[in-house]
Design a protein around this motif. Structure first.
Motif, PDB file in Angstrom:
ATOM      1  N   ILE A   5      57.647 -13.987  30.649  1.00  0.00           N
ATOM      2  CA  ILE A   5      56.728 -12.871  30.889  1.00  0.00           C
ATOM      3  C   ILE A   5      56.894 -12.354  32.317  1.00  0.00           C
ATOM      4  O   ILE A   5      56.912 -11.147  32.552  1.00  0.00           O
ATOM      5  CB  ILE A   5      55.281 -13.294  30.597  1.00  0.00           C
ATOM      6  N   LEU A   8      60.085 -10.320  32.434  1.00  0.00           N
ATOM      7  CA  LEU A   8      59.887  -9.019  31.800  1.00  0.00           C
ATOM      8  C   LEU A   8      59.082  -8.079  32.697  1.00  0.00           C
ATOM      9  O   LEU A   8      59.381  -6.886  32.780  1.00  0.00           O
ATOM     10  CB  LEU A   8      59.185  -9.183  30.453  1.00  0.00           C
ATOM     11  N   LEU A   9      58.071  -8.609  33.385  1.00  0.00           N
ATOM     12  CA  LEU A   9      57.290  -7.779  34.303  1.00  0.00           C
ATOM     13  C   LEU A   9      58.165  -7.218  35.420  1.00  0.00           C
ATOM     14  O   LEU A   9      58.048  -6.046  35.780  1.00  0.00           O
ATOM     15  CB  LEU A   9      56.126  -8.568  34.882  1.00  0.00           C
ATOM     16  N   TRP A  12      60.434  -4.452  33.850  1.00  0.00           N
ATOM     17  CA  TRP A  12      59.694  -3.219  33.573  1.00  0.00           C
ATOM     18  C   TRP A  12      59.337  -2.506  34.877  1.00  0.00           C
ATOM     19  O   TRP A  12      59.339  -1.283  34.932  1.00  0.00           O
ATOM     20  CB  TRP A  12      58.434  -3.485  32.770  1.00  0.00           C
ATOM     21  N   LEU A  35      55.349  -0.458  29.086  1.00  0.00           N
ATOM     22  CA  LEU A  35      55.837  -1.801  28.772  1.00  0.00           C
ATOM     23  C   LEU A  35      55.319  -2.829  29.779  1.00  0.00           C
ATOM     24  O   LEU A  35      55.013  -3.969  29.409  1.00  0.00           O
ATOM     25  CB  LEU A  35      57.365  -1.810  28.730  1.00  0.00           C
ATOM     26  N   PHE A  36      55.217  -2.442  31.042  1.00  0.00           N
ATOM     27  CA  PHE A  36      54.678  -3.336  32.065  1.00  0.00           C
ATOM     28  C   PHE A  36      53.235  -3.710  31.742  1.00  0.00           C
ATOM     29  O   PHE A  36      52.864  -4.884  31.781  1.00  0.00           O
ATOM     30  CB  PHE A  36      54.765  -2.665  33.444  1.00  0.00           C
ATOM     31  N   THR A  39      53.063  -5.984  28.606  1.00  0.00           N
ATOM     32  CA  THR A  39      53.494  -7.346  28.912  1.00  0.00           C
ATOM     33  C   THR A  39      52.436  -8.074  29.743  1.00  0.00           C
ATOM     34  O   THR A  39      52.171  -9.264  29.525  1.00  0.00           O
ATOM     35  CB  THR A  39      54.834  -7.332  29.658  1.00  0.00           C
ATOM     36  N   ILE A  42      49.629  -9.136  27.422  1.00  0.00           N
ATOM     37  CA  ILE A  42      50.046 -10.280  26.602  1.00  0.00           C
ATOM     38  C   ILE A  42      50.055 -11.553  27.452  1.00  0.00           C
ATOM     39  O   ILE A  42      49.580 -12.607  27.029  1.00  0.00           O
ATOM     40  CB  ILE A  42      51.427 -10.027  25.972  1.00  0.00           C
ATOM     41  N   GLY A  43      50.590 -11.462  28.663  1.00  0.00           N
ATOM     42  CA  GLY A  43      50.612 -12.621  29.555  1.00  0.00           C
ATOM     43  C   GLY A  43      49.216 -13.085  29.919  1.00  0.00           C
ATOM     44  O   GLY A  43      48.948 -14.284  30.007  1.00  0.00           O
TER      45      GLY A  43
END
Length: 51
Positions: A5, A8-9, A12, A35-36, A39, A42-43
């Motif tokens: 995660i 991904l951050l 993004w 998307l940032f 994510t 979700i995190g």
């Protein structure tokens, strides 16, 4: 999972900055920002709340 995660951050965030800097790629900044945020949400929901 948190490492993924975090990665991904960072990705993004980079996409958002590239989209904001390059002219004509404003859509890339918007997609990167969406998307940032997704994510990050979700995190936040998957984090361990036990102390």
């Amino acid at each position: 999972m948190l490492r993924l995660i975090g990665l991904l951050l960072v990705v993004w965030l980079a996409v958002t900055v590239i989209g904001a800097v390059l002219e004509g790629l404003f859509w890339l900044a918007v997609v990167g920002l969406l998307l940032f945020v997704a994510t990050a949400v979700i995190g936040w929901s998957k984090r361990d709340t036990r102390v």
